[in-house]
Design a protein around this motif. Structure first.
Motif, PDB file in Angstrom:
ATOM      1  N   SER A 231      28.363   5.907  16.290  1.00  0.00           N
ATOM      2  CA  SER A 231      27.090   5.477  16.847  1.00  0.00           C
ATOM      3  C   SER A 231      27.237   4.701  18.154  1.00  0.00           C
ATOM      4  O   SER A 231      26.278   4.568  18.894  1.00  0.00           O
ATOM      5  N   GLN A 232      28.424   4.177  18.448  1.00  0.00           N
ATOM      6  CA  GLN A 232      28.569   3.375  19.654  1.00  0.00           C
ATOM      7  C   GLN A 232      28.576   4.245  20.905  1.00  0.00           C
ATOM      8  O   GLN A 232      28.965   5.401  20.877  1.00  0.00           O
ATOM      9  N   ALA A 233      28.116   3.656  21.985  1.00  0.00           N
ATOM     10  CA  ALA A 233      28.146   4.357  23.269  1.00  0.00           C
ATOM     11  C   ALA A 233      29.588   4.427  23.754  1.00  0.00           C
ATOM     12  O   ALA A 233      30.426   3.610  23.389  1.00  0.00           O
ATOM     13  N   SER A 234      29.880   5.399  24.583  1.00  0.00           N
ATOM     14  CA  SER A 234      31.228   5.556  25.120  1.00  0.00           C
ATOM     15  C   SER A 234      31.538   4.454  26.133  1.00  0.00           C
ATOM     16  O   SER A 234      30.677   4.049  26.905  1.00  0.00           O
ATOM     17  N   TYR A 235      32.769   3.990  26.097  1.00  0.00           N
ATOM     18  CA  TYR A 235      33.227   3.031  27.092  1.00  0.00           C
ATOM     19  C   TYR A 235      33.574   3.744  28.392  1.00  0.00           C
ATOM     20  O   TYR A 235      33.339   3.234  29.473  1.00  0.00           O
ATOM     21  N   PHE A 236      34.162   4.949  28.251  1.00  0.00           N
ATOM     22  CA  PHE A 236      34.591   5.721  29.407  1.00  0.00           C
ATOM     23  C   PHE A 236      33.983   7.107  29.357  1.00  0.00           C
ATOM     24  O   PHE A 236      33.755   7.658  28.282  1.00  0.00           O
ATOM     25  N   THR A 237      33.765   7.710  30.518  1.00  0.00           N
ATOM     26  CA  THR A 237      33.290   9.089  30.566  1.00  0.00           C
ATOM     27  C   THR A 237      34.428  10.001  30.121  1.00  0.00           C
ATOM     28  O   THR A 237      35.597   9.600  30.099  1.00  0.00           O
ATOM     29  N   ALA A 238      34.090  11.242  29.812  1.00  0.00           N
ATOM     30  CA  ALA A 238      35.121  12.213  29.419  1.00  0.00           C
ATOM     31  C   ALA A 238      36.138  12.393  30.539  1.00  0.00           C
ATOM     32  O   ALA A 238      37.345  12.468  30.286  1.00  0.00           O
ATOM     33  N   GLU A 239      35.677  12.424  31.758  1.00  0.00           N
ATOM     34  CA  GLU A 239      36.581  12.596  32.903  1.00  0.00           C
ATOM     35  C   GLU A 239      37.538  11.406  33.032  1.00  0.00           C
ATOM     36  O   GLU A 239      38.720  11.579  33.331  1.00  0.00           O
ATOM     37  N   GLU A 240      37.019  10.199  32.806  1.00  0.00           N
ATOM     38  CA  GLU A 240      37.872   9.007  32.864  1.00  0.00           C
ATOM     39  C   GLU A 240      38.902   9.023  31.742  1.00  0.00           C
ATOM     40  O   GLU A 240      40.066   8.668  31.953  1.00  0.00           O
ATOM     41  N   ARG A 241      38.495   9.468  30.558  1.00  0.00           N
ATOM     42  CA  ARG A 241      39.430   9.541  29.436  1.00  0.00           C
ATOM     43  C   ARG A 241      40.523  10.573  29.695  1.00  0.00           C
ATOM     44  O   ARG A 241      41.688  10.354  29.352  1.00  0.00           O
ATOM     45  N   VAL A 242      40.155  11.714  30.299  1.00  0.00           N
ATOM     46  CA  VAL A 242      41.162  12.716  30.670  1.00  0.00           C
ATOM     47  C   VAL A 242      42.180  12.082  31.614  1.00  0.00           C
ATOM     48  O   VAL A 242      43.396  12.213  31.413  1.00  0.00           O
ATOM     49  N   GLU A 243      41.712  11.387  32.613  1.00  0.00           N
ATOM     50  CA  GLU A 243      42.603  10.762  33.595  1.00  0.00           C
ATOM     51  C   GLU A 243      43.484   9.696  32.945  1.00  0.00           C
ATOM     52  O   GLU A 243      44.690   9.630  33.209  1.00  0.00           O
ATOM     53  N   LEU A 244      42.910   8.866  32.092  1.00  0.00           N
ATOM     54  CA  LEU A 244      43.694   7.832  31.409  1.00  0.00           C
ATOM     55  C   LEU A 244      44.778   8.445  30.528  1.00  0.00           C
ATOM     56  O   LEU A 244      45.921   7.967  30.505  1.00  0.00           O
ATOM     57  N   LEU A 245      44.435   9.504  29.805  1.00  0.00           N
ATOM     58  CA  LEU A 245      45.430  10.173  28.965  1.00  0.00           C
ATOM     59  C   LEU A 245      46.517  10.826  29.802  1.00  0.00           C
ATOM     60  O   LEU A 245      47.705  10.705  29.483  1.00  0.00           O
ATOM     61  N   LYS A 246      46.133  11.510  30.859  1.00  0.00           N
ATOM     62  CA  LYS A 246      47.148  12.152  31.713  1.00  0.00           C
ATOM     63  C   LYS A 246      48.120  11.122  32.275  1.00  0.00           C
ATOM     64  O   LYS A 246      49.327  11.355  32.309  1.00  0.00           O
ATOM     65  N   ARG A 247      47.606   9.976  32.682  1.00  0.00           N
ATOM     66  CA  ARG A 247      48.479   8.907  33.196  1.00  0.00           C
ATOM     67  C   ARG A 247      49.399   8.365  32.104  1.00  0.00           C
ATOM     68  O   ARG A 247      50.539   8.000  32.379  1.00  0.00           O
ATOM     69  N   SER A 248      48.897   8.315  30.878  1.00  0.00           N
ATOM     70  CA  SER A 248      49.673   7.767  29.760  1.00  0.00           C
ATOM     71  C   SER A 248      50.737   8.733  29.252  1.00  0.00           C
ATOM     72  O   SER A 248      51.654   8.318  28.553  1.00  0.00           O
ATOM     73  N   LEU A 249      50.600  10.023  29.579  1.00  0.00           N
ATOM     74  CA  LEU A 249      51.472  11.057  29.011  1.00  0.00           C
ATOM     75  C   LEU A 249      52.317  11.776  30.057  1.00  0.00           C
ATOM     76  O   LEU A 249      52.855  12.843  29.785  1.00  0.00           O
ATOM     77  N   THR A 250      52.466  11.209  31.239  1.00  0.00           N
ATOM     78  CA  THR A 250      53.157  11.896  32.343  1.00  0.00           C
ATOM     79  C   THR A 250      54.596  12.287  32.013  1.00  0.00           C
ATOM     80  O   THR A 250      55.107  13.248  32.563  1.00  0.00           O
ATOM     81  N   ASP A 251      55.236  11.557  31.115  1.00  0.00           N
ATOM     82  CA  ASP A 251      56.646  11.834  30.810  1.00  0.00           C
ATOM     83  C   ASP A 251      56.837  12.886  29.715  1.00  0.00           C
ATOM     84  O   ASP A 251      57.967  13.205  29.360  1.00  0.00           O
ATOM     85  N   ILE A 252      55.752  13.433  29.186  1.00  0.00           N
ATOM     86  CA  ILE A 252      55.850  14.437  28.120  1.00  0.00           C
ATOM     87  C   ILE A 252      55.434  15.790  28.700  1.00  0.00           C
ATOM     88  O   ILE A 252      54.270  15.995  29.027  1.00  0.00           O
TER      89      ILE A 252
END
Length: 120
Positions: free
Chosen positions: A42-63
């Motif tokens: 029920s909670q609103a999103s903290y980040f947009t889908a595009e922001e979440r994609v970017e955050l994940l890509k930055r977090s997973l660069t070594d894989i």
């Protein structure tokens, strides 16, 4: 090629999410991290889908064998489209199991070829 999907809202991505994804990447040839909207939350999103994609890509660069995508439909159908054989879900506590087990049964009914792997 064994393809797995790690689905979730990832809002925000956590160290725990990255740990589960990293461990899944060692078990499967390819891991698709799938950002989805969960109508049950029920909670609103903290980040947009595009922001979440970017955050994940930055977090997973070594894989190397991980991709990040978004999808708004059923997970079982998406898995069929991608040729995935498994869904990888992290369990934080016993209380997570009942909900995730029900989801696994539903996905199995919709896509009999799809297995669910729980990682603690």
């Amino acid at each position: 090629m064994k393809i797995a999907i790690c689905p979730g809202s990832f809002d925000p991505v956590t160290i725990g999410h990255v740990d589960i994804i990293r461990r899944a990447s060692k078990l499967f040839d390819k891991v698709i991290v799938l950002i989805s909207r969960n109508a049950g939350k029920s909670q609103a999103s903290y980040f947009t889908a595009e922001e979440r994609v970017e955050l994940l890509k930055r977090s997973l660069t070594d894989i190397e064998n991980v991709e990040v995508e978004t999808h708004s439909g059923l997970l079982a159908e998406y898995a069929k489209e991608k040729g995935a054989c498994a869904v990888v879900k992290g369990l934080r506590a016993v209380s997570d199991f009942e909900y995730e087990f029900q989801q696994a049964l539903t996905n199995k009914k919709l896509n009999p070829e799809l297995e669910t792997v729980f990682v603690t």
